[in-house]
Design a protein around this motif. Structure first.
Motif, short mmCIF file in Angstrom:
data_model
loop_
_atom_site.label_atom_id
_atom_site.label_comp_id
_atom_site.label_asym_id
_atom_site.label_seq_id
_atom_site.Cartn_x
_atom_site.Cartn_y
_atom_site.Cartn_z
N ILE A 164 4.43 18.50 15.64
CA ILE A 164 3.02 18.88 15.79
C ILE A 164 2.09 18.13 14.85
N CYS A 165 2.63 17.22 14.03
CA CYS A 165 1.77 16.42 13.16
C CYS A 165 2.45 15.08 12.86
N ASN A 166 1.76 14.25 12.14
CA ASN A 166 2.23 12.88 11.87
C ASN A 166 2.93 12.78 10.52
N TYR A 167 3.67 13.81 10.12
CA TYR A 167 4.31 13.81 8.80
C TYR A 167 5.18 12.56 8.62
N GLY A 168 4.87 11.79 7.56
CA GLY A 168 5.67 10.61 7.23
C GLY A 168 5.17 9.31 7.81
N THR A 169 4.01 9.33 8.50
CA THR A 169 3.49 8.09 9.09
C THR A 169 2.05 7.85 8.62
N ASN A 170 1.87 7.82 7.31
CA ASN A 170 0.53 7.67 6.76
C ASN A 170 0.11 6.21 6.66
N GLU A 171 -1.20 6.00 6.62
CA GLU A 171 -1.76 4.66 6.52
C GLU A 171 -2.03 4.33 5.05
N SER A 172 -1.27 3.36 4.52
CA SER A 172 -1.41 2.98 3.11
C SER A 172 -2.44 1.86 2.96
N VAL A 173 -3.27 1.97 1.91
CA VAL A 173 -4.32 0.99 1.65
C VAL A 173 -4.13 0.40 0.25
N SER A 174 -4.08 -0.91 0.16
CA SER A 174 -3.92 -1.57 -1.14
C SER A 174 -5.21 -1.48 -1.95
N PRO A 175 -5.13 -1.58 -3.29
CA PRO A 175 -6.32 -1.44 -4.14
C PRO A 175 -7.47 -2.37 -3.77
N ASP A 176 -7.14 -3.58 -3.33
CA ASP A 176 -8.21 -4.54 -3.01
C ASP A 176 -8.91 -4.25 -1.69
N LYS A 177 -8.38 -3.29 -0.93
CA LYS A 177 -8.99 -2.93 0.36
C LYS A 177 -9.77 -1.62 0.30
N LEU A 178 -9.76 -0.95 -0.86
CA LEU A 178 -10.46 0.32 -0.99
C LEU A 178 -11.97 0.11 -0.92
N LEU A 179 -12.66 1.01 -0.21
CA LEU A 179 -14.10 0.91 -0.06
C LEU A 179 -14.81 1.80 -1.07
N LYS A 180 -15.80 1.26 -1.74
CA LYS A 180 -16.57 2.04 -2.70
C LYS A 180 -17.34 3.16 -1.97
N GLY A 181 -17.56 4.24 -2.71
CA GLY A 181 -18.35 5.34 -2.18
C GLY A 181 -17.55 6.38 -1.42
N ARG A 182 -16.24 6.17 -1.28
CA ARG A 182 -15.42 7.14 -0.58
C ARG A 182 -14.77 8.12 -1.57
N LEU A 183 -14.49 9.30 -1.06
CA LEU A 183 -13.82 10.32 -1.86
C LEU A 183 -12.44 9.82 -2.27
N LEU A 184 -12.07 10.06 -3.53
CA LEU A 184 -10.77 9.66 -4.06
C LEU A 184 -10.11 10.88 -4.69
N ILE A 185 -8.93 11.26 -4.18
CA ILE A 185 -8.28 12.49 -4.62
C ILE A 185 -6.93 12.19 -5.28
N ASP A 186 -6.76 12.70 -6.49
CA ASP A 186 -5.49 12.66 -7.20
C ASP A 186 -4.91 14.07 -7.27
N LEU A 187 -3.66 14.18 -7.68
CA LEU A 187 -3.00 15.48 -7.71
C LEU A 187 -3.75 16.51 -8.56
N GLU A 188 -4.27 16.05 -9.70
CA GLU A 188 -4.95 16.98 -10.61
C GLU A 188 -6.28 17.48 -10.06
N ASP A 189 -6.75 16.88 -8.98
CA ASP A 189 -8.03 17.29 -8.39
C ASP A 189 -7.88 18.51 -7.48
N ILE A 190 -6.65 18.88 -7.18
CA ILE A 190 -6.38 20.01 -6.30
C ILE A 190 -5.87 21.19 -7.13
#
Length: 234
Positions: A75-101
């Motif tokens: 029922i979901c896409n567990y294990g098929t996430n889209e990985s983005v390298s640091p040089d492809k990250l777009l400024k202005g987007r939300l960024l979440i780390d473990l400690e943020d939750i």
């Protein structure tokens, strides 16, 4: 303990009643399977390894009429996430780390925006409406809903449950004692335990019809604030 009991009661169908016109979860799961087959034929997703049939021993409780058991991976896409390298990250987007939750609450406690600095590892791309699940130290029970697009650490998995599974019900399911206990039992690693993809995908999920999923969420949204009031002494 009261909050955990409410979450468990919710996924067992003890907080709501079946109504005429709810439909059947078996039909809902058939629609999900048919949609996945179409996406595979259209080469929009890859063909997945078949999930094992659910045995009677894997069903921890009896389901209400109209509900059905299924594997999480169905029922979901567990294990098929889209990985983005640091040089492809777009400024202005939300960024979440473990400690943020915040643990056990389903809340984002730090709202950080990527500014183009201090990104030295790949991130997982997520979209508004995704369920973000922390596979690292699952006992902390960190599960939130994404309100906007963004990036998260690779230890957080963005899960897309599509249109047939209400994302707020999916969050409740992943925060329930049923899934929490399963994740803790299956985790590997001593100092930094993680839930493996294979084990997560075969978790047996209790699925109600979509209309009842929505009523379950509504009922919990009425009851859970009472738990917070008890904790705060109000």
């Amino acid at each position: 303990r009261l909050k955990a009991s409410l979450l468990q009661a919710a996924i067992q169908g003890k907080l709501t009643e079946r109504l005429p016109g709810d439909g059947n979860a078996e039909d809902l799961l058939a629609e999900i399977a048919a949609e996945k087959q179409w996406l595979i034929k259209a080469k929009k997703i890859k063909k997945e390894k078949p999930l094992p049939e659910i045995t009677e021993e894997e069903k921890p409780f009896e389901l209400p009429d109209g509900w059905a058991w299924c594997r999480l991976g169905a029922i979901c896409n567990y294990g098929t996430n889209e990985s983005v390298s640091p040089d492809k990250l777009l400024k202005g987007r939300l960024l979440i780390d473990l400690e943020d939750i915040e643990k056990n609450t389903g809340k984002l406690i730090n709202h950080k925006i990527y500014n183009g600095k201090n990104a030295n590892s790949n991130k997982n791309l997520f979209y508004a409406g995704n369920v973000l699940y922390s596979k690292l130290r699952p006992y902390l029970n960190k599960v939130i809903l994404a309100d906007e697009d963004g990036y998260c650490t690779s230890e957080i998995l963005p899960l897309d449950f599509g249109k047939h599974i209400y994302n707020k019900y999916a969050q409740i399911l992943l925060m329930s004692p049923e899934f929490l206990n399963y994740a803790n039992q299956c985790s590997y690693g001593v100092k930094m335990p993680r839930l493996g993809t294979k084990d997560a995908r075969i978790f047996t999920c209790p699925i109600p019809p979509l209309a009842e999923q929505q009523r379950i969420v509504q009922r919990l949204e009425e009851l859970l604030p009472l738990c917070e009031g008890i904790l705060s002494g109000k």
